[in-house]
Design a protein around this motif. Structure first.
Motif, PDB file in Angstrom:
ATOM      1  N   GLU A  17     -14.823   7.767  44.454  1.00  0.00           N
ATOM      2  CA  GLU A  17     -14.499   6.795  43.409  1.00  0.00           C
ATOM      3  C   GLU A  17     -14.292   5.404  44.003  1.00  0.00           C
ATOM      4  O   GLU A  17     -14.751   4.404  43.447  1.00  0.00           O
ATOM      5  N   GLY A  18     -13.617   5.334  45.140  1.00  0.00           N
ATOM      6  CA  GLY A  18     -13.409   4.050  45.808  1.00  0.00           C
ATOM      7  C   GLY A  18     -14.719   3.448  46.270  1.00  0.00           C
ATOM      8  O   GLY A  18     -14.963   2.248  46.113  1.00  0.00           O
ATOM      9  N   LEU A  19     -15.582   4.276  46.825  1.00  0.00           N
ATOM     10  CA  LEU A  19     -16.887   3.809  47.271  1.00  0.00           C
ATOM     11  C   LEU A  19     -17.718   3.317  46.093  1.00  0.00           C
ATOM     12  O   LEU A  19     -18.355   2.267  46.153  1.00  0.00           O
ATOM     13  N   ARG A  20     -17.696   4.067  44.999  1.00  0.00           N
ATOM     14  CA  ARG A  20     -18.460   3.668  43.809  1.00  0.00           C
ATOM     15  C   ARG A  20     -17.973   2.315  43.287  1.00  0.00           C
ATOM     16  O   ARG A  20     -18.772   1.421  43.000  1.00  0.00           O
ATOM     17  N   ALA A  52     -26.812   3.092  44.740  1.00  0.00           N
ATOM     18  CA  ALA A  52     -27.395   4.386  44.360  1.00  0.00           C
ATOM     19  C   ALA A  52     -26.643   5.531  45.029  1.00  0.00           C
ATOM     20  O   ALA A  52     -26.367   6.566  44.407  1.00  0.00           O
ATOM     21  N   GLY A  53     -26.294   5.358  46.290  1.00  0.00           N
ATOM     22  CA  GLY A  53     -25.568   6.399  47.009  1.00  0.00           C
ATOM     23  C   GLY A  53     -24.174   6.613  46.471  1.00  0.00           C
ATOM     24  O   GLY A  53     -23.700   7.753  46.361  1.00  0.00           O
ATOM     25  N   ALA A  54     -23.509   5.531  46.119  1.00  0.00           N
ATOM     26  CA  ALA A  54     -22.165   5.661  45.553  1.00  0.00           C
ATOM     27  C   ALA A  54     -22.216   6.379  44.217  1.00  0.00           C
ATOM     28  O   ALA A  54     -21.341   7.167  43.886  1.00  0.00           O
ATOM     29  N   ASP A  55     -23.263   6.124  43.457  1.00  0.00           N
ATOM     30  CA  ASP A  55     -23.389   6.738  42.141  1.00  0.00           C
ATOM     31  C   ASP A  55     -23.773   8.212  42.219  1.00  0.00           C
ATOM     32  O   ASP A  55     -23.348   9.014  41.394  1.00  0.00           O
ATOM     33  N   THR A  56     -24.582   8.570  43.216  1.00  0.00           N
ATOM     34  CA  THR A  56     -25.079   9.946  43.306  1.00  0.00           C
ATOM     35  C   THR A  56     -24.375  10.787  44.363  1.00  0.00           C
ATOM     36  O   THR A  56     -24.510  12.011  44.362  1.00  0.00           O
ATOM     37  N   VAL A  64     -27.194   9.222  52.604  1.00  0.00           N
ATOM     38  CA  VAL A  64     -28.114   9.283  53.748  1.00  0.00           C
ATOM     39  C   VAL A  64     -29.177   8.182  53.657  1.00  0.00           C
ATOM     40  O   VAL A  64     -29.464   7.527  54.662  1.00  0.00           O
ATOM     41  N   PRO A  65     -29.771   7.903  52.484  1.00  0.00           N
ATOM     42  CA  PRO A  65     -30.745   6.799  52.435  1.00  0.00           C
ATOM     43  C   PRO A  65     -30.122   5.453  52.819  1.00  0.00           C
ATOM     44  O   PRO A  65     -30.757   4.650  53.505  1.00  0.00           O
ATOM     45  N   PHE A  66     -28.876   5.212  52.407  1.00  0.00           N
ATOM     46  CA  PHE A  66     -28.189   3.975  52.803  1.00  0.00           C
ATOM     47  C   PHE A  66     -28.010   3.938  54.313  1.00  0.00           C
ATOM     48  O   PHE A  66     -28.313   2.931  54.965  1.00  0.00           O
TER      49      PHE A  66
END
Length: 155
Positions: free
Chosen positions: A50-53, A102-106, A110-112
């Motif tokens: 949640e913090g990352l998102r 995108a990574g925070a949402d999903t 790894v792509p980041f």
């Protein structure tokens, strides 16, 4: 947050020594023949995601309204951006922000991480002007040997 490390075999043989450690730490299970694993309580995992998102979305909003502020924030945290050519920095920031969002949402970061390593490697090449010049070409192909294209079928 602190972490504690245990051999993976401890989890299998003596769970009672691993699980109590989760009360105040995340646990890294060290494996000899494979990548290490991380155990954490779901509450800490949810808080982290949640913090990352929130951070990723906030940074993305800032970047859309004021690109120079986002670049400045990234440059402060990623000082190697200075080695990239000026025209490549906005592309780098945009790509990293897009992957982070995108990574925070999903939950797939790894792509980041891959894009971050790729851009850092590119910046390191530009930090050495001679290496950057050699990699731009032209290339001497007089002694090159043509190789057959690898087969796409399993033989």
């Amino acid at each position: 947050m602190t972490t504690r490390s245990f051999p993976f075999s401890t989890l299998i043989n003596k769970q009672t020594s691993v699980f109590p450690a989760l009360d105040d730490a995340d646990v890294i299970l060290e494996r000899r023949d494979a990548e290490n694993l991380v155990l954490m309580r779901s509450e800490r995992f949810q808080a982290m995601t949640e913090g990352l998102r929130l951070a990723a979305r906030s940074l993305s909003i800032i970047a859309r309204s004021n690109r120079s502020v986002a670049e400045e924030a990234f440059s402060e945290e990623l000082p190697w951006l200075k080695w990239l050519p000026a025209e490549a920095r906005p592309e780098c920031v945009t790509e990293l922000l897009d992957h982070l969002l995108a990574g925070a949402d999903t939950g797939l970061l790894v792509p980041f991480s891959r894009a971050l390593r790729e851009w850092m490697s590119t910046a390191e090449i530009y930090s050495d002007p001679e290496l950057a010049r050699r990699l731009r070409g032209p290339f001497d192909t007089t002694t090159a040997t043509d190789l057959p294209r690898p087969s796409t079928t399993n033989e």
